[in-house]
Design a protein around this motif. Structure first.
Motif, PDB file in Angstrom:
ATOM      1  N   HIS A   1     -10.489   1.698  -4.897  1.00 43.35           N
ATOM      2  CA  HIS A   1     -10.224   0.340  -4.422  1.00 43.35           C
ATOM      3  C   HIS A   1      -9.110  -0.314  -5.238  1.00 43.35           C
ATOM      4  N   LEU A   2      -9.114  -0.082  -6.530  1.00 44.36           N
ATOM      5  CA  LEU A   2      -8.050  -0.608  -7.380  1.00 44.36           C
ATOM      6  C   LEU A   2      -6.704  -0.026  -6.954  1.00 44.36           C
ATOM      7  N   PHE A   3      -6.673   1.263  -6.682  1.00 49.73           N
ATOM      8  CA  PHE A   3      -5.440   1.911  -6.237  1.00 49.73           C
ATOM      9  C   PHE A   3      -4.959   1.324  -4.911  1.00 49.73           C
TER      10      PHE A   3
ATOM     11  N   SER B   1      -1.519  -0.728  -4.331  1.00 51.11           N
ATOM     12  CA  SER B   1      -0.566  -0.261  -3.316  1.00 51.11           C
ATOM     13  C   SER B   1      -0.208  -1.370  -2.341  1.00 51.11           C
ATOM     14  N   ILE B   2      -1.207  -2.137  -1.914  1.00 56.00           N
ATOM     15  CA  ILE B   2      -0.941  -3.244  -0.979  1.00 56.00           C
ATOM     16  C   ILE B   2      -0.047  -4.285  -1.634  1.00 56.00           C
ATOM     17  N   ILE B   3      -0.327  -4.622  -2.879  1.00 57.07           N
ATOM     18  CA  ILE B   3       0.508  -5.603  -3.592  1.00 57.07           C
ATOM     19  C   ILE B   3       1.933  -5.079  -3.736  1.00 57.07           C
ATOM     20  N   ALA B   4       2.075  -3.807  -4.047  1.00 52.80           N
ATOM     21  CA  ALA B   4       3.415  -3.228  -4.185  1.00 52.80           C
ATOM     22  C   ALA B   4       4.159  -3.256  -2.856  1.00 52.80           C
ATOM     23  N   PHE B   5       3.481  -2.913  -1.759  1.00 52.37           N
ATOM     24  CA  PHE B   5       4.130  -2.937  -0.450  1.00 52.37           C
ATOM     25  C   PHE B   5       4.534  -4.351  -0.057  1.00 52.37           C
ATOM     26  N   LEU B   6       3.650  -5.327  -0.319  1.00 45.83           N
ATOM     27  CA  LEU B   6       3.954  -6.710   0.044  1.00 45.83           C
ATOM     28  C   LEU B   6       5.084  -7.272  -0.804  1.00 45.83           C
ATOM     29  N   SER B   7       5.074  -6.980  -2.084  1.00 47.55           N
ATOM     30  CA  SER B   7       6.134  -7.507  -2.945  1.00 47.55           C
ATOM     31  C   SER B   7       7.472  -6.845  -2.635  1.00 47.55           C
ATOM     32  N   ALA B   8       7.448  -5.575  -2.258  1.00 56.14           N
ATOM     33  CA  ALA B   8       8.693  -4.895  -1.899  1.00 56.14           C
ATOM     34  C   ALA B   8       9.250  -5.451  -0.591  1.00 56.14           C
TER      35      ALA B   8
END
Length: 182
Positions: A16-18, A22-29
């Motif tokens: 779940h942490l991963f 990943s979602i935060i990285a995709f959204l920030s990118a």
């Protein structure tokens, strides 16, 4: 309060942490103008999502299977007269293999006491001899001695009685009538 709601589940489940990272990285990118050139390929994103889904689905199926097995093993050991047939409903006992073996041996000893069948006594004796190497308990020793006596193996019963007396000197036994006491 919000800190406890987010931190605790991540300690229990790294997947779940991963996923959240990943979602935060995709959204920030996606939100950043500078990283427009570094977009992740759609094929990689789809394969990552598919693999996460597949691993999660397999884990859920295995957890449900283990719950099924645990329930039937629990019922068979706690209420053996009513649910003795539940041990036959256990499917692929991987995580609870030791509990399953223990439940089979206990059921075998109960059937041996009820029927006097030497096959059940022999099965239990074989299991108990393996079990006391790793988990010596006076109850296991007493049932092992009982099964050895039922199988007319007095020398072996005396050996295990002496071993039990050495390991558990304060244990009171019921085997005085069989002249096993040293």
């Amino acid at each position: 309060y919000l800190h406890m709601q987010t931190e605790f589940p991540f300690r229990l489940s790294p997947i779940h942490l991963f996923i959240v990272i990943s979602i935060i990285a995709f959204l920030s990118a996606a939100a950043s103008q500078r990283t427009k050139k570094l977009q992740i390929a759609p094929l990689f994103a789809r394969s990552l999502a598919t693999s996460i889904y597949t691993v999660t689905a397999i884990a859920v199926v295995l957890l449900l299977l283990e719950s099924w097995n645990s329930w039937h093993i629990f019922r068979a050991t706690k209420l053996p007269d009513e649910y003795a047939a539940d041990l036959q409903k256990v499917i692929f006992p991987t995580a609870s293999l030791e509990r399953y073996d223990d439940a089979l041996a206990i059921a075998s000893m109960q059937r041996a006491r009820a029927t006097g069948n030497p096959t059940y006594y022999a099965y239990f004796a074989d299991w108990a001899e393996r079990k006391i190497v790793t988990t010596p308990r006076p109850e296991i020793y007493e049932a092992l001695i009982e099964s050895k006596i039922a199988l007319n193996r007095q020398a072996s019963a005396k050996h295990f009685f002496e071993e039990m007396s050495y390991l558990f000197p304060s244990t009171k036994t019921r085997f005085k009538q069989h002249r096993l006491e040293p």
